[in-house]
Design a protein around this motif. Structure first.
Motif, PDB file in Angstrom:
ATOM      1  N   GLY A 223       0.865  -1.022   0.266  1.00 52.20           N
ATOM      2  CA  GLY A 223       0.071   0.180   0.363  1.00 52.20           C
ATOM      3  C   GLY A 223       0.928   1.280   0.129  1.00 52.20           C
ATOM      4  N   THR A 224       2.579   1.171   0.462  1.00 52.34           N
ATOM      5  CA  THR A 224       3.233   1.901   0.331  1.00 52.34           C
ATOM      6  C   THR A 224       2.582   2.773  -0.935  1.00 52.34           C
ATOM      7  OG1 THR A 224       4.710   0.993   1.562  1.00 52.34           O
ATOM      8  CG2 THR A 224       5.294   3.040   0.346  1.00 52.34           C
ATOM      9  N   VAL A 225       2.640   4.492  -1.344  1.00 51.31           N
ATOM     10  CA  VAL A 225       2.861   5.183  -2.822  1.00 51.31           C
ATOM     11  C   VAL A 225       3.963   5.900  -2.797  1.00 51.31           C
ATOM     12  CG1 VAL A 225       1.415   7.195  -3.859  1.00 51.31           C
ATOM     13  CG2 VAL A 225       0.495   6.205  -2.011  1.00 51.31           C
ATOM     14  N   TRP A 226       4.418   5.519  -4.063  1.00 50.72           N
ATOM     15  CA  TRP A 226       5.495   6.021  -4.675  1.00 50.72           C
ATOM     16  C   TRP A 226       5.140   7.176  -6.078  1.00 50.72           C
ATOM     17  CZ3 TRP A 226      10.460   3.208  -4.508  1.00 50.72           C
ATOM     18  CH2 TRP A 226      10.252   2.056  -3.701  1.00 50.72           C
ATOM     19  N   VAL A 227       6.332   7.425  -5.859  1.00 55.48           N
ATOM     20  CA  VAL A 227       5.787   8.482  -6.456  1.00 55.48           C
ATOM     21  C   VAL A 227       7.475   9.527  -7.143  1.00 55.48           C
ATOM     22  CG1 VAL A 227       6.096  11.580  -6.991  1.00 55.48           C
ATOM     23  CG2 VAL A 227       4.391  10.482  -4.717  1.00 55.48           C
ATOM     24  N   ALA A 228       7.372   9.682  -8.184  1.00 56.19           N
ATOM     25  CA  ALA A 228       8.980   9.460  -8.964  1.00 56.19           C
ATOM     26  C   ALA A 228       9.130  10.300  -9.237  1.00 56.19           C
ATOM     27  CB  ALA A 228       7.486   8.921 -10.537  1.00 56.19           C
ATOM     28  N   ASP A 229       9.923  10.758  -9.089  1.00 52.82           N
ATOM     29  CA  ASP A 229      10.528  12.684  -9.111  1.00 52.82           C
ATOM     30  C   ASP A 229      11.560  12.702 -10.498  1.00 52.82           C
ATOM     31  OD1 ASP A 229      11.304  15.264  -9.127  1.00 52.82           O
ATOM     32  OD2 ASP A 229      11.563  14.835  -7.102  1.00 52.82           O
ATOM     33  N   THR A 230      11.332  12.184 -11.494  1.00 51.98           N
ATOM     34  CA  THR A 230      12.351  12.180 -12.661  1.00 51.98           C
ATOM     35  C   THR A 230      12.557  12.311 -13.650  1.00 51.98           C
ATOM     36  OG1 THR A 230      10.590   9.921 -13.217  1.00 51.98           O
ATOM     37  CG2 THR A 230      12.258   9.623 -11.271  1.00 51.98           C
ATOM     38  N   GLY A 231      11.768  13.651 -13.520  1.00 50.34           N
ATOM     39  CA  GLY A 231      11.661  14.710 -14.673  1.00 50.34           C
ATOM     40  C   GLY A 231      12.227  15.219 -15.092  1.00 50.34           C
ATOM     41  N   ASP A 232      13.059  15.994 -15.907  1.00 47.17           N
ATOM     42  CA  ASP A 232      14.317  16.049 -16.692  1.00 47.17           C
ATOM     43  C   ASP A 232      14.204  16.945 -17.968  1.00 47.17           C
ATOM     44  OD1 ASP A 232      16.672  17.450 -16.081  1.00 47.17           O
ATOM     45  OD2 ASP A 232      17.502  15.493 -16.240  1.00 47.17           O
ATOM     46  N   ASN A 233      13.717  17.376 -18.487  1.00 47.71           N
ATOM     47  CA  ASN A 233      13.118  18.320 -19.743  1.00 47.71           C
ATOM     48  C   ASN A 233      14.632  18.967 -20.215  1.00 47.71           C
ATOM     49  OD1 ASN A 233      10.751  17.595 -19.971  1.00 47.71           O
ATOM     50  ND2 ASN A 233      10.015  19.447 -19.295  1.00 47.71           N
TER      51      ASN A 233
ATOM     52  N   ARG B 147      19.866  16.664 -14.319  1.00 46.67           N
ATOM     53  CA  ARG B 147      19.836  16.642 -13.593  1.00 46.67           C
ATOM     54  C   ARG B 147      21.025  15.895 -12.950  1.00 46.67           C
ATOM     55  NH1 ARG B 147      13.894  15.357 -10.889  1.00 46.67           N
ATOM     56  NH2 ARG B 147      15.004  14.989  -9.399  1.00 46.67           N
ATOM     57  N   GLN B 148      21.743  15.985 -11.358  1.00 49.31           N
ATOM     58  CA  GLN B 148      22.758  14.741 -11.195  1.00 49.31           C
ATOM     59  C   GLN B 148      22.270  13.507 -10.610  1.00 49.31           C
ATOM     60  OE1 GLN B 148      25.679  15.165 -12.020  1.00 49.31           O
ATOM     61  NE2 GLN B 148      24.999  16.826 -13.271  1.00 49.31           N
ATOM     62  N   THR B 149      20.919  13.679 -10.210  1.00 48.17           N
ATOM     63  CA  THR B 149      20.489  12.483  -9.244  1.00 48.17           C
ATOM     64  C   THR B 149      18.594  12.876  -9.927  1.00 48.17           C
ATOM     65  OG1 THR B 149      19.803  13.504  -7.479  1.00 48.17           O
ATOM     66  CG2 THR B 149      21.394  12.531  -8.052  1.00 48.17           C
ATOM     67  N   ILE B 150      18.026  11.748  -9.514  1.00 47.18           N
ATOM     68  CA  ILE B 150      16.232  11.948  -9.542  1.00 47.18           C
ATOM     69  C   ILE B 150      15.940  11.092  -8.399  1.00 47.18           C
ATOM     70  CG2 ILE B 150      16.003  11.516 -12.221  1.00 47.18           C
ATOM     71  CD1 ILE B 150      15.889   8.634 -11.676  1.00 47.18           C
ATOM     72  N   ALA B 151      14.422  11.367  -8.380  1.00 48.77           N
ATOM     73  CA  ALA B 151      14.260  10.586  -6.654  1.00 48.77           C
ATOM     74  C   ALA B 151      13.269   9.616  -6.909  1.00 48.77           C
ATOM     75  CB  ALA B 151      14.293  11.686  -5.815  1.00 48.77           C
ATOM     76  N   VAL B 152      12.960   8.702  -5.856  1.00 47.71           N
ATOM     77  CA  VAL B 152      11.341   8.722  -5.687  1.00 47.71           C
ATOM     78  C   VAL B 152      10.982   9.069  -4.241  1.00 47.71           C
ATOM     79  CG1 VAL B 152      11.757   6.960  -7.281  1.00 47.71           C
ATOM     80  CG2 VAL B 152      11.831   6.343  -5.165  1.00 47.71           C
ATOM     81  N   TRP B 153      10.069   9.252  -4.153  1.00 51.39           N
ATOM     82  CA  TRP B 153       9.100   9.791  -2.751  1.00 51.39           C
ATOM     83  C   TRP B 153       8.481   7.934  -2.225  1.00 51.39           C
ATOM     84  CZ3 TRP B 153      11.095  14.382  -0.324  1.00 51.39           C
ATOM     85  CH2 TRP B 153      11.162  15.149  -1.331  1.00 51.39           C
ATOM     86  N   LYS B 154       8.393   8.188  -0.924  1.00 48.53           N
ATOM     87  CA  LYS B 154       7.861   6.635  -0.355  1.00 48.53           C
ATOM     88  C   LYS B 154       6.795   7.099   0.662  1.00 48.53           C
ATOM     89  CE  LYS B 154       9.482   2.727   0.118  1.00 48.53           C
ATOM     90  NZ  LYS B 154      10.705   1.649   0.516  1.00 48.53           N
ATOM     91  N   LEU B 155       5.346   7.225   0.786  1.00 44.13           N
ATOM     92  CA  LEU B 155       4.538   7.614   1.262  1.00 44.13           C
ATOM     93  C   LEU B 155       3.887   5.869   2.223  1.00 44.13           C
ATOM     94  CD1 LEU B 155       3.035   9.837   2.510  1.00 44.13           C
ATOM     95  CD2 LEU B 155       1.301   9.541   1.209  1.00 44.13           C
TER      96      LEU B 155
ATOM     97  N   PRO C 232       0.807   3.515   4.164  1.00 44.88           N
ATOM     98  CA  PRO C 232      -0.044   4.175   4.244  1.00 44.88           C
ATOM     99  C   PRO C 232      -0.397   4.418   5.713  1.00 44.88           C
ATOM    100  CG  PRO C 232       0.568   1.437   3.209  1.00 44.88           C
ATOM    101  CD  PRO C 232       1.691   2.060   4.114  1.00 44.88           C
ATOM    102  N   GLY C 233      -1.168   5.586   5.603  1.00 45.31           N
ATOM    103  CA  GLY C 233      -1.383   6.256   7.060  1.00 45.31           C
ATOM    104  C   GLY C 233      -0.429   7.131   7.306  1.00 45.31           C
ATOM    105  N   ALA C 234       0.662   7.034   6.383  1.00 42.10           N
ATOM    106  CA  ALA C 234       1.494   8.626   7.025  1.00 42.10           C
ATOM    107  C   ALA C 234       1.374   9.906   6.790  1.00 42.10           C
ATOM    108  CB  ALA C 234       3.035   7.940   6.558  1.00 42.10           C
ATOM    109  N   ASP C 235       2.361  10.649   6.726  1.00 38.30           N
ATOM    110  CA  ASP C 235       2.035  12.547   6.356  1.00 38.30           C
ATOM    111  C   ASP C 235       2.904  12.828   6.120  1.00 38.30           C
ATOM    112  OD1 ASP C 235       3.199  12.508   9.039  1.00 38.30           O
ATOM    113  OD2 ASP C 235       1.430  13.843  10.064  1.00 38.30           O
ATOM    114  N   ARG C 236       3.473  12.323   5.323  1.00 42.33           N
ATOM    115  CA  ARG C 236       5.161  12.787   5.634  1.00 42.33           C
ATOM    116  C   ARG C 236       5.976  11.508   4.185  1.00 42.33           C
ATOM    117  NH1 ARG C 236       7.902  16.627   7.672  1.00 42.33           N
ATOM    118  NH2 ARG C 236      10.683  16.661   7.141  1.00 42.33           N
TER     119      ARG C 236
END
Length: 354
Positions: free
Chosen positions: A105-115, A119-127, A129-133
């Motif tokens: 149930g973890t939500v993964w956000v792909a912070d990967t755009g680079d028109n 970018r030297q690095t890309i990232a994913v954000w993991k949220l 279930p129930g977390a607020d950060r």
């Protein structure tokens, strides 16, 4: 050089460098049928929707690198597309482009755009279930920057990033950890069938990968372009093998304004999409659309675990030819036409601070 020209020059350079002498033979696209509207996303904060996943309660969505802080959130919506909750990022993301949901149930956000491919690095954000950060996890390509708008997540918690213009697959050797930069490895390349589906960006729109999703049962994955969705069967949980060696079923997504998001319905029988509307005529409202899926043939292989481990597959080249780069255009004429399409795409996307 202007930002638009950098985007055009960079993308054409990528296509020229990866051009293969034997492009795929064009096959007839399925008869285009417009998607059935499901619900409209109102309120104005979600006008650059670049990622969407369906949940038991509704949807999760993110905008594409919004300048307005109120739009830089993870949005939770009910089944009528009304926002019921938002989660802020603890620091500013660079360019959020896709969403995935893990088996837990973890939500993964792909912070990967680079028109601009700067970018030297890309990232994913993991949220969880129930977390607020959400928690930030950084990654780095082995061969320089790429623009990527699609991501899948394996069962053991590794993201598979799909680049936009060459459909190259990258994944870390192990699950990324907070506070470190995980090195990515090139694990393959997807060769999409040819398409003739009408879309706002012509040939470019038929080859640029803008989103990805995994079926609820883990047995199928889908990549989408601005024109079509390509569904692959996953055998034994091997997502990379499915994308690089499988033959996809095609679902036409005709004339979506700027379709960048795709997800499976919770029953796995349909695809759901939604478009960015920031550059559409005033009053245009983002609308979730439903497309029925073609029947999937029975597979003799064992069932796939949900998004199981993606195996490293070298540099994606070899005698099998299963992972050759697909290009609609070949030679100088093709590159010129692709450049024209990129100019149109650059005009459609608003300039954003990176």
């Amino acid at each position: 050089m202007t930002r638009r020209r950098r985007v055009v020059a960079g993308a054409v350079a990528v296509l020229a460098a990866t051009a293969a002498p034997g492009a795929a033979v064009a096959q007839p696209s399925p008869a285009p049928v417009a998607g059935t509207p499901v619900c409209e996303v109102r309120g104005g904060r979600l006008s650059e929707i670049s990622g969407m996943v369906a949940t038991d309660d509704g949807y999760v969505m993110v905008n594409d690198g919004a300048e307005d802080e109120a739009r830089r959130r993870i949005f939770f919506l009910d089944d009528r597309c009304s926002v019921v909750r938002t989660v802020s990022f603890p620091s500013r993301p660079r360019d959020t482009e896709d969403l995935a949901v893990g088996a837990d149930g973890t939500v993964w956000v792909a912070d990967t755009g680079d028109n601009d491919r700067s970018r030297q690095t890309i990232a994913v954000w993991k949220l969880p279930p129930g977390a607020d950060r959400p928690v930030l996890h950084r990654m780095a390509y082995p061969d320089g920057p790429h623009d990527a708008e699609a991501m899948l997540v394996t069962g053991d918690g590794r993201p598979v990033v799909v680049t936009k213009y060459s459909a190259t697959l990258y994944a870390p050797d192990a699950a990324p950890r907070p506070g470190t930069t995980a090195p990515l490895v090139k694990v393959g390349q997807v060769r999409l069938p040819a398409s003739t589906t009408s879309n706002p960006y012509g040939m470019l729109g038929r080859t640029a990968v803008t989103g990805a999703a995994t079926a609820p049962d883990g047995r199928r994955v889908v990549l989408r372009t601005y024109a079509d969705a390509y569904e692959f069967d996953v055998a034994d949980g091997d997502v990379v093998a499915a994308l690089t060696g499988g033959t996809p079923r095609i679902v036409a997504l005709p004339d979506e304004p700027q379709g960048e998001s795709v997800t499976y319905s919770r029953d796995g029988r349909s695809l759901l999409t939604v478009s960015e509307t920031a550059d559409q005529p005033p009053g245009t409202t983002p609308t979730v659309l439903r497309y029925p899926l073609p029947a999937s043939p029975a597979s003799p292989t064992s069932p796939a675990a949900p998004e199981a481990t993606a195996r490293a597959a070298g540099d994606g080249t070899g005698p099998s030819g299963a992972v050759r780069t697909y290009l609609v255009a070949a030679g100088a004429l093709g590159l010129v036409l692709i450049a024209v399409g990129l100019v149109a795409l650059g005009r459609a996307r608003r300039s954003r601070t990176r």
